[in-house]
Write a protein that holds these residues in place. Structure first.
Motif, mmCIF file in Angstrom:
data_model
loop_
_atom_site.group_PDB
_atom_site.id
_atom_site.type_symbol
_atom_site.label_atom_id
_atom_site.label_comp_id
_atom_site.label_asym_id
_atom_site.label_seq_id
_atom_site.Cartn_x
_atom_site.Cartn_y
_atom_site.Cartn_z
ATOM 1 N N ARG A 92 0.828 -1.207 0.000
ATOM 2 C CA ARG A 92 0.000 0.000 0.000
ATOM 3 C C ARG A 92 0.865 1.261 0.000
ATOM 4 O O ARG A 92 0.506 2.277 -0.602
ATOM 5 C CB ARG A 92 -0.922 0.018 1.218
ATOM 6 N N GLU A 95 1.907 1.759 -3.465
ATOM 7 C CA GLU A 95 0.793 2.336 -4.218
ATOM 8 C C GLU A 95 0.625 3.818 -3.920
ATOM 9 O O GLU A 95 0.200 4.593 -4.776
ATOM 10 C CB GLU A 95 -0.507 1.597 -3.883
ATOM 11 N N GLY A 98 4.813 5.292 -4.840
ATOM 12 C CA GLY A 98 5.616 4.802 -5.961
ATOM 13 C C GLY A 98 5.349 5.572 -7.238
ATOM 14 O O GLY A 98 4.350 6.282 -7.373
ATOM 15 N N ARG A 103 3.295 1.695 -8.891
ATOM 16 C CA ARG A 103 1.955 1.670 -8.301
ATOM 17 C C ARG A 103 1.137 0.540 -8.918
ATOM 18 O O ARG A 103 0.446 -0.204 -8.219
ATOM 19 C CB ARG A 103 1.252 3.020 -8.509
#
Length: 244
Positions: A92, A95, A98, A103
Motif C-alpha cells: 500500500r 501504491e 511509488g 503503483r
C-alpha cells in the motif's frame, strides 16, 4: 515459424486471462473478460478450460461467471498475521508513493497474493488493519522511470536536462545509483559528472532522458554506500549543531 508464433500468442493470452481473473471482482463473466482481452466469449471459455488443465482451480461456468480459487502460477504461500499486515502495508505504501509503473505493480502483486492464499488469510489481506495513503499527490516524473530504473540496474551512464529550484536549466551526465522517496518527491541519487560529486535530482525536474553506452559497472553499490554514508554524516553534523 507461423505455428510457433500462434503458440506464443495463445500463451500470452492465457497469461493475460489469468491476470484478468486475479484483478476482477468475482465472479467475472466471460463477456467482461472477453471485452478486457479483446477476444470473443467463446475464446474465453476455451482458455478457461486450458488454464484448468494447467492446474489453475477456477470455479464457475458459462452464464454464471468465474472465480479464481487457486493460482497455479504461484507456489503455496503461508504467512502469519503480522507478516500479512507487513505485506499489505508495504505494498500500500508503494501504491501511495511509488512512480506510476510501481503503483501498478504493487496492485498486481496484491491481487496475486489474494489469489494464492487460503481463504482465511485472503480475508485478512483484503481487510488488513494497517494501510498507507497520501492526500497530497506527488509530482509526476518528467522522464520514463522504467527506463531510468533499468539504466540504474544496468549501471549505464545517463544524460538529461535538469531545472533546479531556482529555475536554472543545465544538462547533466550522471551515474545513476538509486531512486528514493525524499521530502515529498522522488529523487535520483547519482554521481554528477558536471559537479564531480554526489547529487540528488528530483524526477519531476528531469527531462529528455538519454541512456548512454558508457558503463560504470561494477561500481554502483560501493558508490551508493559512499553517498549514503556521506548523507548520514551530514545529517549527524546538522543534528549536533542543533543540540543546545
Amino acid at each position: 515459424m507461423c505455428e510457433n508464433k500462434r503458440i506464443m500468442t495463445r500463451t500470452h493470452r492465457l497469461f493475460q486471462l489469468m491476470q484478468a481473473l486475479r484483478l476482477s471482482t468475482p465472479p467475472a463473466t466471460a463477456a467482461a473478460l472477453a471485452q478486457d482481452l479483446g477476444v470473443t466469449p467463446r475464446t474465453v471459455y476455451r482458455d478457461i478450460e486450458a488454464l484448468r488443465g494447467l492446474g489453475a482451480v477456477i470455479d464457475g461456468a458459462a452464464g454464471f461467471g468465474y472465480t479464481l480459487i487457486e493460482d497455479a502460477a504461484l507456489p503455496p504461500l503461508s504467512f502469519d498475521s503480522d507478516e500479512l499486515e507487513a505485506l499489505v502495508l508495504g505494498l500500500r505504501e508503494v501504491e501511495a508513493i511509488g512512480d506510476p509503473a510501481l503503483r501498478g505493480a504493487a496492485g498486481r502483486a496484491l491481487s496475486k497474493l489474494r489469489a494464492r492464499l487460503p481463504e482465511s488469510q485472503a480475508h485478512r489481506l483484503r481487510h488488513a488493519v494497517l494501510s498507507a495513503a497520501r492526500f497530497t499527490p506527488l509530482p509526476e516524473p518528467g522522464v520514463d522511470v522504467v527506463a531510468l530504473r533499468q539504466a540504474t540496474w544496468d549501471e549505464r551512464r545517463i544524460r538529461f536536462a535538469y531545472t533546479d529550484a531556482e529555475g536554472r536549466a543545465t544538462a547533466r551526465s550522471v551515474d545513476p545509483l538509486s531512486i528514493a522517496y525524499m521530502q515529498a518527491s522522488h529523487c535520483l541519487l547519482a554521481y554528477c559528472h558536471l559537479r564531480a560529486d554526489f547529487r540528488a535530482f528530483r524526477l519531476d525536474r528531469m527531462r529528455d532522458l538519454e541512456v548512454l553506452d558508457q558503463s560504470f559497472r561494477p561500481n554502483r553499490v560501493p558508490m551508493l554506500r559512499q553517498y549514503m554514508a556521506a548523507m548520514r554524516a551530514e545529517e549527524a553534523t546538522h543534528a549536533e549543531a542543533a543540540t543546545p
